[in-house]
Design a protein around this motif. Structure first.
Motif: not given
Length: 357
Positions: A91, A93-94, A96-97, A128-132, A135, A141
């Protein structure tokens, strides 16, 4: 200051009657990538968990950067950890992770953003900072998992079979990325795997474990070229084992009989006439020759029992003399067919005695 970033001193860990680590002594140098290698259940993950603090040894001590951390909680050991299942929050984003470890350390927001973007640039994922996670590809990953482990600039990077969930091509690509990353950061890294090829490709040194014990530690070249036991010779790469009896010892030449054949091997310290001796040779070190080839030292008549085409090589099963069965791998430039007679040359200098068992 010690040369070692990590030291395990006589670490023993038991689970009931099972001894998972049996007096393990291991020093890991600063800036070194050390791989713990061995079959499933050998104790390598237990040793890693003793380093992380998830396991407390029943005996022995664990040191990180010269400090005894045996009883120090995991979160105070300044370690970055990467796991085989990526362990990303779906849940988030990149960004946030990767930011998560900094948030639980209560770092200021501005400082967090700068550190996250530095980590993403390190793995070439800043776009890719906003990707989940959903995606991203498996390789992407895993890169994010690496960034999250490195974002707070730990002293040590620990990787527990991080590539096992990737396909073969991605695993190979990620090996190079991890090796390059460790070199660029000059960080101490401990890598756990059961994959021999992965260990040889990645490591500065390899620590091989079996049944809870360290059985050999050395560079990939040392481990492959000079295994100290049958287990290591058999586990690292492919080996043909040949058991025979010594009939003559002359300086740097030992002659042994094997199923009626006379095999010459390099001199072995302490070996005597009449002694049983076990030697091994790698299947790709045996040379297959036409049946018409002249004989000579360690050239034996044989026949092809079966063969398998493997693309860049051909895997043969052959019988030498009456019953010495061997596996041989060649580049396929000269091909032999099933049932065909041939000769096999076993170079004396490549027949190595197994003296550690």
């Amino acid at each position: 200051m010690s040369d070692y970033m990590i030291e395990l001193r006589s670490v023993t860990k038991r689970y009931g009657h099972i001894v998972a680590n049996d007096h393990v002594n291991l020093g890991i140098l600063r800036g070194e990538l050390m791989t713990l290698l061995g079959p499933s259940g050998c104790g390598k993950t237990t040793a890693l968990r003793c380093i992380t603090g998830h396991n407390t040894p029943d005996e022995g001590r664990v040191f990180i950067d010269g400090e005894d951390v045996t009883d120090v909680p995991t979160h105070k050991r300044e370690l970055g950890m990467v796991f085989q299942n990526f362990a990303l929050f779906p849940h988030m984003t990149v960004f946030e992770n990767v930011e998560f470890p900094l948030m639980i350390r209560n770092l200021p927001k501005g400082e967090r953003r700068e550190m996250v973007m530095d980590a993403l640039r390190l793995i070439r994922m800043e776009a890719y900072e906003k990707h989940y996670p959903r995606q991203l590809s498996g390789g992407q990953q895993q890169r994010v998992g690496l960034a999250r482990a490195l974002v707070y600039r730990p002293k040590v990077l620990l990787l527990d079979e991080p590539l096992s969930n990737l396909d073969a091509k991605l695993r190979e690509e990620m090996r190079f990325e991890i090796r390059d990353l460790v070199n660029r950061l000059n960080i101490t890294a401990v890598y756990v795997t059961h994959d021999q090829e992965e260990a040889l490709a990645l490591s500065d040194r390899v620590a091989i474990m079996n049944a809870g014990r360290l059985v050999q530690v050395g560079t990939p070249e040392d481990i492959y070229e000079c295994p100290e036991s049958r287990f290591v010779a058999d586990f690292i790469g492919l080996s043909d084992f040949i058991a025979g009896t010594v009939v003559s010892v002359k300086g740097e030449r030992v002659i042994m009989t094997v199923d009626g054949l006379e095999l010459v091997v390099p001199g072995v310290s302490g070996v005597e006439k009449g002694q049983n001796l076990l030697v091994f040779i790698r299947p790709n070190d045996v040379q297959l020759l036409p049946a018409s080839h002249e004989g000579g030292e360690n050239v034996f008549d044989g026949v092809v029992d079966k063969l398998t085409y493997l693309g860049d090589k051909i895997d043969y099963r052959i019988t030498l003399g009456e019953k010495l069965e061997m596996r041989v791998q060649t580049d396929g430039k000269q091909r032999f067919e099933r049932g065909e007679r041939l000769k096999a040359y076993l170079p004396r200098e490549l027949c190595r005695a197994v003296v550690g068992d």
